[in-house]
Design an enzyme around this catalytic site. Structure first.
Site, PDB file in Angstrom:
ATOM      1  N   TRP A 140      -6.367  31.657  45.618  1.00 35.78           N
ATOM      2  CA  TRP A 140      -5.356  30.621  45.809  1.00 35.78           C
ATOM      3  C   TRP A 140      -5.453  29.540  44.728  1.00 35.78           C
ATOM      4  O   TRP A 140      -4.532  28.734  44.561  1.00 35.78           O
ATOM      5  CB  TRP A 140      -5.497  29.968  47.183  1.00 35.78           C
ATOM      6  CG  TRP A 140      -6.720  29.075  47.313  1.00 35.78           C
ATOM      7  CD1 TRP A 140      -8.014  29.394  47.044  1.00 35.78           C
ATOM      8  CD2 TRP A 140      -6.726  27.712  47.743  1.00 35.78           C
ATOM      9  NE1 TRP A 140      -8.842  28.320  47.285  1.00 35.78           N
ATOM     10  CE2 TRP A 140      -8.083  27.277  47.720  1.00 35.78           C
ATOM     11  CE3 TRP A 140      -5.740  26.815  48.158  1.00 35.78           C
ATOM     12  CZ2 TRP A 140      -8.468  25.981  48.096  1.00 35.78           C
ATOM     13  CZ3 TRP A 140      -6.131  25.536  48.536  1.00 35.78           C
ATOM     14  CH2 TRP A 140      -7.466  25.133  48.494  1.00 35.78           C
ATOM     15  N   ASP A 141      -6.561  29.542  44.003  1.00 35.98           N
ATOM     16  CA  ASP A 141      -6.775  28.573  42.931  1.00 35.98           C
ATOM     17  C   ASP A 141      -5.562  28.492  42.001  1.00 35.98           C
ATOM     18  O   ASP A 141      -5.196  27.410  41.536  1.00 35.98           O
ATOM     19  CB  ASP A 141      -7.975  28.971  42.075  1.00 35.98           C
ATOM     20  CG  ASP A 141      -9.263  29.164  42.859  1.00 35.98           C
ATOM     21  OD1 ASP A 141      -9.180  29.296  44.087  1.00 35.98           O
ATOM     22  OD2 ASP A 141     -10.331  29.198  42.232  1.00 35.98           O
ATOM     23  N   GLU A 271     -14.596  25.723  53.396  1.00 39.47           N
ATOM     24  CA  GLU A 271     -15.267  26.970  53.774  1.00 39.47           C
ATOM     25  C   GLU A 271     -16.558  26.734  54.560  1.00 39.47           C
ATOM     26  O   GLU A 271     -17.251  27.695  54.904  1.00 39.47           O
ATOM     27  CB  GLU A 271     -15.538  27.800  52.525  1.00 39.47           C
ATOM     28  CG  GLU A 271     -14.253  28.252  51.848  1.00 39.47           C
ATOM     29  CD  GLU A 271     -14.489  29.003  50.546  1.00 39.47           C
ATOM     30  OE1 GLU A 271     -15.667  29.081  50.118  1.00 39.47           O
ATOM     31  OE2 GLU A 271     -13.516  29.511  49.963  1.00 39.47           O
ATOM     32  N   LYS A 379     -17.098  21.309  52.745  1.00 36.24           N
ATOM     33  CA  LYS A 379     -17.453  21.741  51.393  1.00 36.24           C
ATOM     34  C   LYS A 379     -16.556  21.079  50.349  1.00 36.24           C
ATOM     35  O   LYS A 379     -16.968  20.847  49.213  1.00 36.24           O
ATOM     36  CB  LYS A 379     -17.316  23.265  51.305  1.00 36.24           C
ATOM     37  CG  LYS A 379     -17.723  23.876  49.979  1.00 36.24           C
ATOM     38  CD  LYS A 379     -17.527  25.385  49.994  1.00 36.24           C
ATOM     39  CE  LYS A 379     -17.941  26.030  48.670  1.00 36.24           C
ATOM     40  NZ  LYS A 379     -17.658  27.487  48.656  1.00 36.24           N
ATOM     41  N   GLN A 380     -15.323  20.769  50.745  1.00 39.07           N
ATOM     42  CA  GLN A 380     -14.325  20.280  49.787  1.00 39.07           C
ATOM     43  C   GLN A 380     -13.190  19.600  50.526  1.00 39.07           C
ATOM     44  O   GLN A 380     -13.150  19.579  51.758  1.00 39.07           O
ATOM     45  CB  GLN A 380     -13.781  21.450  48.983  1.00 39.07           C
ATOM     46  CG  GLN A 380     -13.005  22.459  49.821  1.00 39.07           C
ATOM     47  CD  GLN A 380     -12.990  23.837  49.209  1.00 39.07           C
ATOM     48  OE1 GLN A 380     -13.947  24.590  49.352  1.00 39.07           O
ATOM     49  NE2 GLN A 380     -11.909  24.177  48.526  1.00 39.07           N
TER      50      GLN A 380
END
Length: 544
Positions: A140-141, A271, A379-380
């Site tokens: 998806w980046d 994640e 995580k983000q």
């Protein structure tokens, strides 16, 4: 075989495809190329050779071999020079006050352009062409971190990157059936050929949001290009099939006297939090997916009253999608007065402070995933990523609350995180914090911040560095055919100048501590409205 023509049989490591390479020995010393060649016999061979090209046969061999013209290197050099001149003409970025940073940004954009697929059959690998990390797979980046750069600087290349996704639509339909969803399509989380390559489903396939990410990218491409032919040929079908997936994947939930549409057992961008109900980011993007299919359907009908017939839908289906959009549940905490990352995140215990020392990061390398999943740790950027994508969703006060809360929960173990925190900090007026996050983003691989650059560059982060400059420090976004710019230039920079393409017009945007200017450097004056620091302005062409 011709005299002195060497033939090498090789196999690709992942797909085991056989390829034949021909190397032609030259009789004239010093002609064309001279390269050391490793033949794996522990001896260095210096071979001068020509490159031969031909058609790929059924066995993936090059046959017949045709000589590469002696003038080809000159032509290739000229082609390369023209390509890069065109890149910088459309997307030049210069940063005043920090020469090393200026060089880093140019390096990042060079890598993005070098790594991007151009033929509609390839995309952008997570590590680009720089390393073997992630084995060349696409994620998806592309749509969320890298494609924006191309949408606003090189629309033909952006189109080809989206065409790649369209080429994998048959595999996406089959993937949805494999997961028990009887309509629509689910694009692979990790892939090259459209087939799912991720074996770890909690933080892989369960990230269903990739469907809505791709739809979002289609919408952004159309918003800036008005390329209705692409929508009719490829784009609408992808948006429709992903909307059908959400329609079948979600479920209705009666709450009191009202109903809401929910999505269960999903994983959002974070994640470290897997298989939850109603991840805010997932639900917000699915809502947008429903809204977008409705909007694009109307756009098609404007140019072709029968344009929806080939897609097998009519006004009743469009109304159903609009109804779903209006009923998608977006979790909210009345106690914290913030959007909740999911139904359970805010009720979990926080990650133990004693285990938050530097040697324990990244967490995924030191703790079992099931251990991490039990805690309130990210995580983000997750909910905050949705806040970035939809800036008009919430008030400045709510954004402040959400940023403060989730910043305290986020480890930034993902390279995708800091650019989003930089953008939002700049938007909130905390420009110094935005600059600190941005510097980590811009120089991540140059200083090996994540300690894994040896596996390859973090291509999404390179795209994120461009987003942090453009969407963060210059406050760029597009809403209702108005292009917005707001000056958030940090004091560490004396100037930020960059170019972008809006429809057929190349704009140059320049920010200093006291001034923001937007001029047209090529093409017509765009029909889009332009707002600078909250005020609509009239554009003029740059005088040369």
């Amino acid at each position: 075989m011709a005299k002195d023509l060497q033939q090498y049989h090789v196999k690709t490591r992942q797909t085991k495809q056989s390829v034949t390479i021909y190397l032609g020995m030259l009789t004239t010393p010093g002609s064309l190329l001279r390269q050391p060649v490793d033949l794996s016999d522990h001896t260095t061979h210096h071979l001068s050779y020509e490159v031969y090209v031909g058609e790929m046969g059924q066995q993936n061999t090059i046959d017949p071999a045709l000589p590469f013209p002696a003038t080809a290197l000159t032509a290739l050099l000229a082609d390369s020079r023209d390509f890069w001149q065109d890149v910088w003409q459309r997307s030049e970025v210069t940063v005043g006050g920090n020469d090393e940073l200026d060089l880093a940004i140019h390096y990042n954009l060079f890598q993005l352009n070098q790594a991007a697929g151009r033929d509609g059959r390839t995309n952008i690998a997570a590590k680009g062409l720089s390393g073997s990390g992630y084995e060349g797979h696409y994620f998806w980046d592309t749509e969320m971190y890298m494609l924006p750069y191309f949408i606003y600087t090189n629309q033909p290349m952006a189109r080809q990157l989206l065409v790649y996704r369209y080429q994998t639509l048959p595999q996406a339909r089959q993937r949805a059936r494999t997961l028990g969803v009887d309509q629509g399509a689910l694009f692979a989380w990790r892939t090259i050929n459209g087939e799912e390559a991720s074996a770890y489903f909690p933080a892989g396939t369960a990230q269903y949001h990739i469907d809505a990410d791709i739809a979002y990218a289609v919408g952004k491409y159309y918003e800036i290009t008005r390329d209705i032919d692409f929508i009719k040929q490829c784009g609408f079908e992808m948006v429709l099939e992903t909307a059908h997936f959400w329609e079948a994947f979600g479920s209705w939930h009666q709450v009191g006297t009202s109903q809401r549409f929910e999505f269960h057992t999903v994983t959002g961008p974070d994640e470290y939090t897997a298989l939850v109900n109603n991840n805010y980011y997932t639900n917000r993007l699915a809502k947008h997916n429903f809204e977008l299919v409705t909007y694009l359907a109307q756009e098609i009908l404007k140019v072709d009253p029968n344009g929806l017939t080939k897609f097998g839908i009519d006004a009743t289906d469009i109304d159903a999608f609009q109804n779903l959009a209006e009923h998608v549940y977006l979790p909210y905490s009345t106690e914290q007065q913030i959007n909740a990352q999911d139904d359970s995140f805010l009720s979990k215990p926080r990650w133990p402070v004693a285990q938050s020392t530097p040697e324990n990061f990244p967490l995924l390398l030191h703790y079992h995933p099931l251990t991490i999943y039990r805690y309130q740790v990210a995580k983000q950027a997750d909910t905050l990523l949705a806040d970035y994508l939809f800036p008009e969703d919430l008030s400045p006060e709510q954004l402040q609350r959400e940023y403060h809360y989730y910043e305290g929960m986020t480890t930034h173990d993902s390279s995708l995180s800091r650019s989003i925190f930089s953008i939002l900090a700049a938007r909130m007026g905390d420009v110094e914090k935005g600059y600190r996050y941005f510097m980590d983003t811009a120089q991540m691989d140059l200083v090996n911040l994540q300690k894994n650059t040896a596996d390859g560059l973090h291509l999404a982060n390179l795209g994120g560095s461009w987003l942090a400059l453009v969407a963060g420090f210059s406050g760029f976004y597009v809403q209702d055919e108005v292009v917005h710019f707001t000056n958030h230039l940090p004091s560490e920079l004396t100037q930020l100048t960059y170019r972008m393409k809006i429809a057929e017009s190349v704009l140059e945007i320049k920010l200093t501590a006291t001034e923001t200017t937007v001029v047209v450097i090529s093409g017509p004056i765009p029909t889009y409205g332009v707002s600078v620091n909250g005020q609509l302005i009239s554009l003029a062409k740059k005088v040369r």
